[in-house]
Design a protein around this motif. Structure first.
Motif, mmCIF file in Angstrom:
data_model
loop_
_atom_site.group_PDB
_atom_site.id
_atom_site.type_symbol
_atom_site.label_atom_id
_atom_site.label_comp_id
_atom_site.label_asym_id
_atom_site.label_seq_id
_atom_site.Cartn_x
_atom_site.Cartn_y
_atom_site.Cartn_z
ATOM 1 N N PHE A 1 -24.492 1.977 -5.539
ATOM 2 C CA PHE A 1 -24.816 0.696 -6.155
ATOM 3 C C PHE A 1 -25.998 -0.011 -5.508
ATOM 4 C CE2 PHE A 1 -20.624 1.268 -8.024
ATOM 5 C CZ PHE A 1 -20.952 1.025 -9.342
ATOM 6 N N GLN A 2 -26.602 0.588 -4.508
ATOM 7 C CA GLN A 2 -27.847 0.071 -3.954
ATOM 8 C C GLN A 2 -29.057 0.747 -4.584
ATOM 9 O OE1 GLN A 2 -27.583 0.488 0.286
ATOM 10 N NE2 GLN A 2 -26.320 -1.330 0.521
ATOM 11 N N GLN A 3 -28.832 1.768 -5.386
ATOM 12 C CA GLN A 3 -29.934 2.497 -6.015
ATOM 13 C C GLN A 3 -30.535 1.663 -7.150
ATOM 14 O OE1 GLN A 3 -30.945 5.372 -4.584
ATOM 15 N NE2 GLN A 3 -29.294 4.904 -3.142
ATOM 16 N N GLU A 4 -31.836 1.606 -7.205
ATOM 17 C CA GLU A 4 -32.538 0.790 -8.206
ATOM 18 C C GLU A 4 -32.135 1.153 -9.629
ATOM 19 O OE1 GLU A 4 -34.596 -2.026 -10.029
ATOM 20 O OE2 GLU A 4 -34.290 -1.901 -7.862
ATOM 21 N N GLU A 5 -31.956 2.450 -9.893
ATOM 22 C CA GLU A 5 -31.613 2.889 -11.249
ATOM 23 C C GLU A 5 -30.260 2.329 -11.693
ATOM 24 O OE1 GLU A 5 -32.372 4.819 -8.633
ATOM 25 O OE2 GLU A 5 -33.495 6.592 -9.251
ATOM 26 N N VAL A 6 -29.348 2.164 -10.760
ATOM 27 C CA VAL A 6 -28.018 1.629 -11.077
ATOM 28 C C VAL A 6 -28.081 0.111 -11.176
ATOM 29 C CG1 VAL A 6 -25.626 1.458 -10.307
ATOM 30 C CG2 VAL A 6 -26.881 3.606 -9.998
ATOM 31 N N VAL A 7 -28.740 -0.523 -10.209
ATOM 32 C CA VAL A 7 -28.851 -1.980 -10.191
ATOM 33 C C VAL A 7 -29.543 -2.487 -11.464
ATOM 34 C CG1 VAL A 7 -29.890 -3.950 -8.986
ATOM 35 C CG2 VAL A 7 -28.830 -2.102 -7.673
ATOM 36 N N SER A 8 -30.583 -1.791 -11.900
ATOM 37 C CA SER A 8 -31.347 -2.229 -13.075
ATOM 38 C C SER A 8 -30.669 -1.864 -14.395
ATOM 39 C CB SER A 8 -32.744 -1.615 -13.042
ATOM 40 O OG SER A 8 -32.666 -0.209 -13.224
ATOM 41 N N GLY A 9 -29.617 -1.062 -14.329
ATOM 42 C CA GLY A 9 -28.904 -0.682 -15.553
ATOM 43 C C GLY A 9 -29.475 0.537 -16.246
ATOM 44 N N GLN A 10 -30.445 1.207 -15.628
ATOM 45 C CA GLN A 10 -31.004 2.423 -16.225
ATOM 46 C C GLN A 10 -29.968 3.540 -16.257
ATOM 47 O OE1 GLN A 10 -34.413 3.476 -13.902
ATOM 48 N NE2 GLN A 10 -35.498 1.570 -14.327
#
Length: 198
Positions: free
Chosen positions: A120-129
């Motif tokens: 959940f710190q990964q940008e792809e997850v945080v941004s909803g991608q």
């Protein structure tokens, strides 16, 4: 992802009960080799695994939960971000350290909270991608239980639960944010068999 399955073993310390009965370890860890030695005959059976962790002596152990995450959990996060479904399967008798390795304690989070935190710190997850879905199940005495259900011990079939979506809204950037969710299931899981180690 260069392989589909990785095998790991972790040797836990003796319980106070085992120590009081004069128990001794019959397992030797040498690199990635875990050897079981019959204490009566001296016969040995060696298993070469991808990872072997010796936690027998907590004072000198290099197999803490952080190392296990670095070597196993971080690969799971990378594979998930590449679009692969990942699965962590822990197997062993009661009181062998599965819950400690997977859930850990608030002061020493296990593999699952550390993996969730990293994911959940990964940008792809945080941004909803990338949407993340998960389920947590326990197989015990040929019964399958959804660990995240409130009525954990009630009979019923499997139900896929998008657990990480629930976590995503509550997640902060520290591993402790996942401990209440996983800790509740740990208390339920441990309540049945903890007398063994006493």
């Amino acid at each position: 992802m260069d392989r589909r399955v990785y095998l790991a073993a972790r040797v836990r310390p003796l319980t106070p009960r085992e120590v009081s009965m004069g128990g001794k370890s019959c397992i030797v860890v040498d690199g990635s080799c875990t050897t079981l030695v019959n204490p009566e005959t001296g016969d040995a059976k060696a298993f070469v695994l991808d990872y072997s962790y010796d936690s027998m002596d907590a004072n000198r152990s290099t197999a803490d939960n952080g190392r296990i995450f670095q070597e196993i959990g971080s690969n799971m996060v990378s594979d998930a971000l590449e679009g692969f479904n990942t699965c962590l399967f822990a197997h062993g008798c009661s009181q062998t350290g599965k819950t400690y390795t997977l859930i850990g304690q608030e002061t020493d989070p296990g593999l699952l909270p550390r993996t969730l935190e990293a994911l959940f710190q990964q940008e792809e997850v945080v941004s909803g991608q990338i949407a993340v879905f998960a389920s947590f199940y326990e197989l015990n005495k040929e019964q399958v239980r959804d660990v995240l259900r409130r009525d954990f011990y009630s009979p019923g079939g499997l139900k896929v639960w998008p657990a990480f979506c629930l976590c995503a809204h509550r997640a902060t950037h520290d591993g402790a944010s996942f401990m209440p969710l996983l800790g509740a299931s740990r208390q339920i899981c441990c309540s049945e068999s903890c007398a063994f180690g006493r």
